[in-house]
Scaffold this active site. Structure first.
Site, PDB file in Angstrom:
ATOM      1  N   LEU A  11       0.810  -1.221   0.000  1.00 12.83           N
ATOM      2  CA  LEU A  11       0.000   0.000   0.000  1.00 12.83           C
ATOM      3  C   LEU A  11       0.842   1.269   0.000  1.00 12.83           C
ATOM      4  CD1 LEU A  11      -2.855  -0.784   2.570  1.00 12.83           C
ATOM      5  CD2 LEU A  11      -2.997  -0.764   0.077  1.00 12.83           C
ATOM      6  N   SER A  12       2.141   1.161  -0.025  1.00 13.73           N
ATOM      7  CA  SER A  12       2.989   2.342   0.094  1.00 13.73           C
ATOM      8  C   SER A  12       3.013   3.157  -1.197  1.00 13.73           C
ATOM      9  CB  SER A  12       4.421   1.930   0.437  1.00 13.73           C
ATOM     10  OG  SER A  12       5.304   3.024   0.261  1.00 13.73           O
ATOM     11  N   PRO A  13       2.567   4.416  -1.152  1.00 14.27           N
ATOM     12  CA  PRO A  13       2.627   5.219  -2.374  1.00 14.27           C
ATOM     13  C   PRO A  13       4.063   5.481  -2.816  1.00 14.27           C
ATOM     14  CG  PRO A  13       2.080   6.604  -0.497  1.00 14.27           C
ATOM     15  CD  PRO A  13       2.027   5.183  -0.018  1.00 14.27           C
TER      16      PRO A  13
END
Length: 198
Positions: A11-13
């Site tokens: 989920l890390s942008p």
């Protein structure tokens, strides 16, 4: 041959905005990569980090500006407020672990497909159909979404403990020995370091 332990979460942008940079650096130096999805929220709790939604409004606003700037610089599409963020990262993280154990596909492509699904395609990586589609597109058996759950959960916890032991406090983090490179903007430093150690 150098080895990179890649501590990440699907989920890390900022992991998304790294694109294929890690894989390119590794290929350049003949380095191997172990993908280590981990529980970022647990690491935040134990290392003094703050989840984005709990940060001061000034920090939240700056984060949005940075995401937009980096996406533009790297020519990557991004939805700054994706429909499915935050969501449960566990199913996609477990699938990435199971795929790494199983072999036979492209792990870099799988990791990127999960990140792209969230940040550019408005898909929920907690959903079985999304996880299966990403596995299949990267050359893995989509059934790994089911069969790898237990082992994936166990490794996920081990990765989290290892992250804490190795001074990892955010994602993406690229670790070589005792050297930690945090953030997609540190890939050039990782490149330099791998050149130094030959």
């Amino acid at each position: 041959m150098a080895h990179i332990d890649y501590f990440t979460i699907t989920l890390s942008p900022f992991a998304y905005l790294a694109g294929t940079g890690l894989e390119e650096v590794a290929q350049k130096h003949g380095a191997t990569i172990t993908y280590k999805p981990f529980n970022l929220m647990q690491v935040f709790e134990q290392t003094g980090g703050t989840p984005p939604a709990q940060r001061h409004p000034a920090r939240q606003a700056y984060r949005m500006q940075e995401l937009a700037r980096i996406a533009k610089r790297n020519d990557l599409p991004i939805n700054l407020k994706p429909a499915h963020f935050p969501t449960n990262a566990a199913p996609s993280c477990y699938a990435l672990i199971a795929a790494q154990d199983a072999g036979g596909g492209d792990l870099g492509a799988l990791c990127h497909s999960f990140l792209r699904a969230c940040w550019a395609e408005e898909k929920d990586v907690a959903q079985d159909d999304v996880v299966r589609a990403c596995l299949e597109q990267a050359g893995f058996d989509p059934k790994l979404a089911d069969s790898g759950l237990l082992a994936g959960a166990q490794t996920f916890e081990k990765n989290t403990e290892e992250a804490l032991q190795r001074n990892v406090f955010g994602a993406p983090s690229y670790v070589v020995g005792d050297q930690v490179f945090w953030g997609q903007d540190r890939l050039s430093y990782l490149d330099d370091y791998l050149s130094e150690i030959g």
